[in-house]
Design a protein around this motif. Structure first.
Motif, PDB file in Angstrom:
ATOM      1  N   THR A   1       2.091  13.966   0.053  1.00 13.41           N
ATOM      2  CA  THR A   1       2.669  12.403  -0.235  1.00 13.41           C
ATOM      3  C   THR A   1       2.447  11.975  -1.800  1.00 13.41           C
ATOM      4  N   TYR A   2       1.335  12.186  -2.494  1.00 12.66           N
ATOM      5  CA  TYR A   2       1.138  11.673  -3.589  1.00 12.66           C
ATOM      6  C   TYR A   2       2.058  12.832  -4.954  1.00 12.66           C
ATOM      7  N   ARG A   3       2.139  14.119  -4.355  1.00 13.60           N
ATOM      8  CA  ARG A   3       3.019  14.919  -5.201  1.00 13.60           C
ATOM      9  C   ARG A   3       4.286  14.491  -5.020  1.00 13.60           C
ATOM     10  N   GLN A   4       4.987  14.148  -3.898  1.00 14.65           N
ATOM     11  CA  GLN A   4       6.279  13.677  -3.755  1.00 14.65           C
ATOM     12  C   GLN A   4       6.689  12.645  -4.319  1.00 14.65           C
ATOM     13  N   VAL A   5       5.985  11.370  -3.908  1.00 13.28           N
ATOM     14  CA  VAL A   5       6.301  10.314  -4.448  1.00 13.28           C
ATOM     15  C   VAL A   5       6.451  10.337  -6.040  1.00 13.28           C
ATOM     16  N   GLY A   6       5.354  11.166  -6.830  1.00  8.26           N
ATOM     17  CA  GLY A   6       5.505  11.348  -8.221  1.00  8.26           C
ATOM     18  C   GLY A   6       6.539  11.806  -8.495  1.00  8.26           C
ATOM     19  N   TRP A   7       7.145  12.919  -7.896  1.00  4.94           N
ATOM     20  CA  TRP A   7       8.359  13.546  -8.332  1.00  4.94           C
ATOM     21  C   TRP A   7       9.556  12.568  -8.089  1.00  4.94           C
ATOM     22  N   LEU A   8       9.561  11.952  -6.953  1.00  6.18           N
ATOM     23  CA  LEU A   8      10.560  11.144  -6.574  1.00  6.18           C
ATOM     24  C   LEU A   8      10.758   9.930  -7.593  1.00  6.18           C
TER      25      LEU A   8
ATOM     26  N   ILE B   1       0.729  -1.332   0.102  1.00  6.19           N
ATOM     27  CA  ILE B   1      -0.034   0.035   0.141  1.00  6.19           C
ATOM     28  C   ILE B   1       0.847   1.479  -0.022  1.00  6.19           C
ATOM     29  N   SER B   2       2.179   1.104   0.278  1.00 10.27           N
ATOM     30  CA  SER B   2       2.977   2.400   0.550  1.00 10.27           C
ATOM     31  C   SER B   2       3.861   2.711  -0.820  1.00 10.27           C
ATOM     32  N   PRO B   3       3.649   3.854  -1.440  1.00 12.65           N
ATOM     33  CA  PRO B   3       4.239   4.217  -2.541  1.00 12.65           C
ATOM     34  C   PRO B   3       5.852   4.544  -2.180  1.00 12.65           C
ATOM     35  N   TYR B   4       6.252   4.849  -0.711  1.00 13.96           N
ATOM     36  CA  TYR B   4       7.580   4.796  -0.358  1.00 13.96           C
ATOM     37  C   TYR B   4       8.394   3.547  -0.292  1.00 13.96           C
TER      38      TYR B   4
END
Length: 223
Positions: free
Chosen positions: A62-69, A11-14
């Motif tokens: 969270t969704y913005r950051q994981v997309g950028w990462l 469940i975790s994008p990280y």
């Protein structure tokens, strides 16, 4: 040979990002990695916390950051149709592939399939047809390896997940992804460089700073 346990919930994008980055982070080292699925919600409940996707503002960030990462790492990451979702069916499917010599682990191939199910394609991670297709793929994988298959709703599989989550809590894990090595918990995708330094024998880890950080007094506690 270093021993490393990678605690995750798909469940975790990280956790997805850390899974993809782990081989590069460990390059050149001799490391045995155990991929161990846990129920993130149970970790949160044990610590009296909410998940990032349950907190307004933090959810969007969270969704913005994981997309950028993901873009920075060159990793595919498509947000699923809905998030958060109940990952129990997916976790149990993964643990159907655990073997008697490693009853709480998924191998890297299976772990990758679980992450791809959620983070590739922008689809519904709980869709019954998609879960059935994944189950068929995992059953084929086990047949090729000549390993037994336990049904997702069996007591054996349910107990594996409970045992993994309890073991994570006992090790001091409070979130996912968490990498446990040398008795230390390294939390989050951004902890990979710190993990590598520890395995490389960085002197900081022998300086007492790790222990001292846990002894800092709290100046105030909110109710």
């Amino acid at each position: 040979m270093h021993e490393l346990t990678f605690f995750y919930d798909p469940i975790s994008p990280y956790a997805h990002l850390a899974f993809e980055a782990l081989p590069k982070a460990l390059m050149g080292l001799s490391v045995h990695v155990r991929y161990r699925p846990v129920l993130f919600a149970a970790l949160l409940k044990a610590h009296g916390q909410l998940g990032p996707a349950e907190i307004p503002g933090k959810r969007e960030w969270t969704y913005r950051q994981v997309g950028w990462l993901a873009q920075q790492q060159g990793v595919r990451l498509d947000l699923p149709a809905a998030h958060p979702f109940n990952p129990l069916a997916l976790l149990r499917l993964g643990l159907c592939t655990a073997t008697d010599d490693a009853p709480g682990d998924t191998n890297r191939y299976v772990t990758g399939l679980l992450f791809q199910h959620v983070w590739h394609g922008g689809l519904d991670a709980t869709d019954p047809a998609r879960l059935a297709a994944l189950q068929a793929r995992l059953q084929d994988h086990m047949a090729e390896r000549k390993k037994p298959w336990h049904a997702p709703d069996s007591d054996t599989v349910k107990q594996r997940l409970r045992d993994n989550t309890e073991a994570a809590l006992a090790a001091g894990v409070f979130g996912v992804p968490s990498m446990v090595a040398k008795g230390r918990v390294f939390w989050g995708q951004d902890a990979l460089p710190m993990l590598r330094a520890c395995l490389d024998g960085d002197a900081w880890f022998q300086s007492g700073a790790w222990v001292a950080a846990a002894q800092l007094p709290a100046g105030v506690r909110r109710g």
